[in-house]
Design a protein around this motif. Structure first.
Motif, PDB file in Angstrom:
ATOM      1  N   THR A 125      -4.192  -3.092   2.475  1.00 23.10           N
ATOM      2  CA  THR A 125      -3.209  -2.573   1.854  1.00 23.10           C
ATOM      3  C   THR A 125      -1.846  -2.687   2.307  1.00 23.10           C
ATOM      4  O   THR A 125      -0.771  -3.051   1.681  1.00 23.10           O
ATOM      5  CB  THR A 125      -3.537  -0.890   1.828  1.00 23.10           C
ATOM      6  N   GLU A 126      -1.579  -2.503   3.735  1.00 18.60           N
ATOM      7  CA  GLU A 126      -0.106  -2.648   4.384  1.00 18.60           C
ATOM      8  C   GLU A 126       0.319  -4.106   4.144  1.00 18.60           C
ATOM      9  O   GLU A 126       1.509  -4.410   3.857  1.00 18.60           O
ATOM     10  CB  GLU A 126      -0.230  -2.325   5.689  1.00 18.60           C
TER      11      GLU A 126
ATOM     12  N   GLY B 275       5.191  -7.319  -1.228  1.00 17.85           N
ATOM     13  CA  GLY B 275       5.615  -7.185  -2.423  1.00 17.85           C
ATOM     14  C   GLY B 275       4.700  -6.372  -3.624  1.00 17.85           C
ATOM     15  O   GLY B 275       5.316  -5.973  -4.729  1.00 17.85           O
ATOM     16  N   ALA B 276       3.507  -6.322  -3.418  1.00 19.20           N
ATOM     17  CA  ALA B 276       2.453  -5.668  -4.398  1.00 19.20           C
ATOM     18  C   ALA B 276       2.659  -4.281  -4.408  1.00 19.20           C
ATOM     19  O   ALA B 276       2.954  -3.562  -3.482  1.00 19.20           O
ATOM     20  CB  ALA B 276       1.127  -6.324  -4.218  1.00 19.20           C
TER      21      ALA B 276
ATOM     22  N   ALA C 273      -6.403  11.522   3.221  1.00 23.81           N
ATOM     23  CA  ALA C 273      -5.656  10.327   3.921  1.00 23.81           C
ATOM     24  C   ALA C 273      -4.934   9.417   3.030  1.00 23.81           C
ATOM     25  O   ALA C 273      -3.731   9.112   3.301  1.00 23.81           O
ATOM     26  CB  ALA C 273      -6.912   9.480   4.608  1.00 23.81           C
ATOM     27  N   LEU C 274      -5.335   9.469   1.611  1.00 22.47           N
ATOM     28  CA  LEU C 274      -4.485   8.720   0.879  1.00 22.47           C
ATOM     29  C   LEU C 274      -3.041   9.048   0.708  1.00 22.47           C
ATOM     30  O   LEU C 274      -2.388   8.592   0.395  1.00 22.47           O
ATOM     31  CB  LEU C 274      -5.303   8.635  -0.599  1.00 22.47           C
TER      32      LEU C 274
ATOM     33  N   GLY D 239       2.930   8.923   1.372  1.00 23.78           N
ATOM     34  CA  GLY D 239       3.766   9.631   2.127  1.00 23.78           C
ATOM     35  C   GLY D 239       4.557   8.537   2.830  1.00 23.78           C
ATOM     36  O   GLY D 239       5.915   8.788   2.939  1.00 23.78           O
ATOM     37  N   ARG D 240       3.742   7.618   3.322  1.00 21.86           N
ATOM     38  CA  ARG D 240       4.490   6.843   4.393  1.00 21.86           C
ATOM     39  C   ARG D 240       5.268   5.590   3.736  1.00 21.86           C
ATOM     40  O   ARG D 240       6.027   5.050   4.029  1.00 21.86           O
ATOM     41  CB  ARG D 240       3.328   6.252   5.259  1.00 21.86           C
ATOM     42  N   HIS D 241       4.339   5.247   2.531  1.00 25.20           N
ATOM     43  CA  HIS D 241       4.834   3.966   1.741  1.00 25.20           C
ATOM     44  C   HIS D 241       5.537   4.346   0.410  1.00 25.20           C
ATOM     45  O   HIS D 241       6.019   3.251  -0.070  1.00 25.20           O
ATOM     46  CB  HIS D 241       3.676   2.995   1.815  1.00 25.20           C
ATOM     47  N   GLY D 242       5.237   5.394  -0.035  1.00 25.15           N
ATOM     48  CA  GLY D 242       6.176   5.600  -1.156  1.00 25.15           C
ATOM     49  C   GLY D 242       5.555   4.995  -2.519  1.00 25.15           C
ATOM     50  O   GLY D 242       4.400   5.215  -2.484  1.00 25.15           O
TER      51      GLY D 242
END
Length: 242
Positions: free
Chosen positions: A24-25, A31-32, A43-44, A49-52
């Motif tokens: 995922t990261e 850019g995906a 967890a999701l 929250g971390r990646h927006g």
């Protein structure tokens, strides 16, 4: 840095941890937008929250047949399209066959084999209609060697290796690429179920992979020119010896 997956929507199953999270990261960095599929809602939400907004959390119990069947329609509702499926969710049963719990065998075969087949079956019509798509399945080094300490797990991955190679031959004419990534032992929760002596040996010799290293290979597979398919990649720690 080039955003090689800009405009793409990816779905990663088993995305809350391990290889799924690392994949995922890596795709986010390229850019995906990524629909993270997992049972672990808490967890999701942390990852959202971390990646927006590039992360779209989707709670699905893949072992529930009705819930599993909602994957594509819910992805299309949330993201509008599907370009990449990383069928990564899986579990592990190791040790001697005579010591294995038959309920655990059923659960593992369902998740490692049946769910992968159903997820791929369900997304293919969408990809065929769009004449493009990428499907990557997390397999294992155990798909290429009859690993004596994990006959049940290895058998599930041998089945998936055949599935990937045969489905690829059916759908490449539609512009769809299908491949598998087959890592050796990766530092993840699955290793908690390894035979203790084998895990100790692997740790002592430095023969374990990082999930991020697997994810970089996944990204490499996804970013080749459309005329090239990386059908399968076997990757292992240099120090690892079966």
């Amino acid at each position: 840095m080039a955003k090689e997956l800009e405009g793409k929507v990816a779905v990663v199953t088993g995305a809350a941890s391990g290889i799924g999270l690392a994949s995922t990261e890596a795709m986010l960095a390229a850019g995906a937008r990524v629909v993270m599929v997992d049972r672990d809602d808490a967890a999701l939400q942390v990852h959202r929250g971390r990646h927006g907004d590039a992360v779209i959390p989707l709670v699905i119990d893949l072992l529930d047949a009705k819930d599993c069947a909602t994957l594509l329609p819910r992805v299309l509702e949330l993201a509008g399209q599907l370009d990449i499926l990383h069928a990564n969710a899986g579990t592990y049963v190791g040790g001697d066959l005579v010591d294995s719990d038959t309920a655990a065998i059923d659960r593992m075969l369902n998740l490692n084999v049946n769910v992968v087949m159903k997820n791929v079956h369900d997304v293919l019509p969408h990809m065929i209609a769009r004449k493009t798509g990428d499907i990557i399945v997390t397999s294992s080094l155990a798909a290429h060697f009859p690993t004596p300490w994990e006959p049940v797990y290895a058998s599930s991955k041998w089945a998936i290796n055949c599935f990937v190679q045969t489905v690829r031959r059916q759908v490449f004419k539609h512009g769809i690429r299908v491949g598998s990534i087959s890592p050796g032992p990766v530092i993840s929760a699955l290793l908690a179920d390894w035979p203790a002596e084998k895990l100790a040996e692997a740790k002592a010799s430095g023969s374990l992979l990082e999930a991020s290293e697997v994810a970089e290979v996944v990204k490499f597979m996804l970013t080749r020119p459309r005329g090239m398919t990386i059908r399968d990649v076997v990757m292992m720690p240099t120090n690892f010896d079966l």
